[in-house]
Design a protein around this motif. Sequence first.
Motif: not given
Length: 374
Positions: A162-166, A174-178, A334-340
């Motif tokens: 769980f990646v806690g970005e706002p 899902r998010h873009k890469g850079k 490692i599966p990941a989701v962004v939620c913060g």
Amino acid sequence: MPMTLTAPEMLARLVGFPTVVGQPNGALIAFVAEYLEGHGARVHVLPGPEGDRSNIFATIGDPGVPGYILSGHVDVVPAAEPGWLADPFVLRSEGEKLIGRGAVDMKGYVAAVLSCVPALAALPLSAPVHLAISYDEENGCRGVVHMLKALPDLCATPLGAFVGEPTGMAPVLRHKGKAALRLTARGITGHSSRPDLGRNAIHALIPVLAAARELSARMAAEGPRDETFAPPYHTVQVGRMGGGEALNILPEAAWAEIEARVLPGADPEAVLAPVVATAAAQEGVSAEILAAYPALGLAEGDPLGALACALSGNAPGAPVSFGTEAGRFQAAGIPAVVCGPGDIARAHKPEEFITRPELDAACEMVMALGRHLS
């Protein structure tokens, strides 16, 4: 006695360490390590190759059992903007707002997680909760790369991160890469009245910059496309450039920086390949990838996404065009989701803030995970 701090108190401590991206973070890391060890966590301080920055990977529970990672970075962008009304590295309160550099991006989430450690440590966890605290996320998600390499020696393969970005506590799947590219041009200087005797470094960059602009326009017109993103295509932009000393001197050196932000499934560096090829065809021009990280593409039916929704009490949010370390975790298996907590629109601005209710919501999700594993 082990130290116990509320989330706002912990945030005040974290904001007080001016851990600007690319700078040493040893004082903050030492504070967090001591705090975690005081509550019985297994703590690994993982120095990066730079020598003055470290990650922390800590475990509450049995590291030999697959568990979940709560991940956050503690580097922040510089705070030199003139719009700050007080010292950005001293947290201050205005009603429900807690104002300071990094308050929302993303020391607020880290503070919430750390404030829950005593309560997590008291639970009969059937699977561990890991804390992953990284450096230099703001410079291409660099620090977490070294942590991920060490992970197989530190714990059983985690079930998810769980990646806690706002995100307003809405799970983002899902998010873009850079990828970021730096162009450097070397010319031959001389008096501007005789350009035939030299080589203009700025002129050498023009075909490359034009190639970047044409690539951007072509991707907007021809795709690939994913209408769930805004904008729904890969983007390329020239963000910075410079060169030359005076108008009547042929520029001997020039430079420019270009970024690509790409949809899941695409390689950010590969998207920039036409620009790199154009640079290679110009005399005196070189191209260097400064940083790159992958997109996040968690499947809609993935169990981690369902768990994030259950723990947060929120439905999935829309895909986002900013990047996070979640793509790095997914690329490492490692599966990941962004939620913060908080709103990304407040990040990288003067008077950055998070609210007390937003911190409370993050704490509630952390403790919901603890109860889920108990």
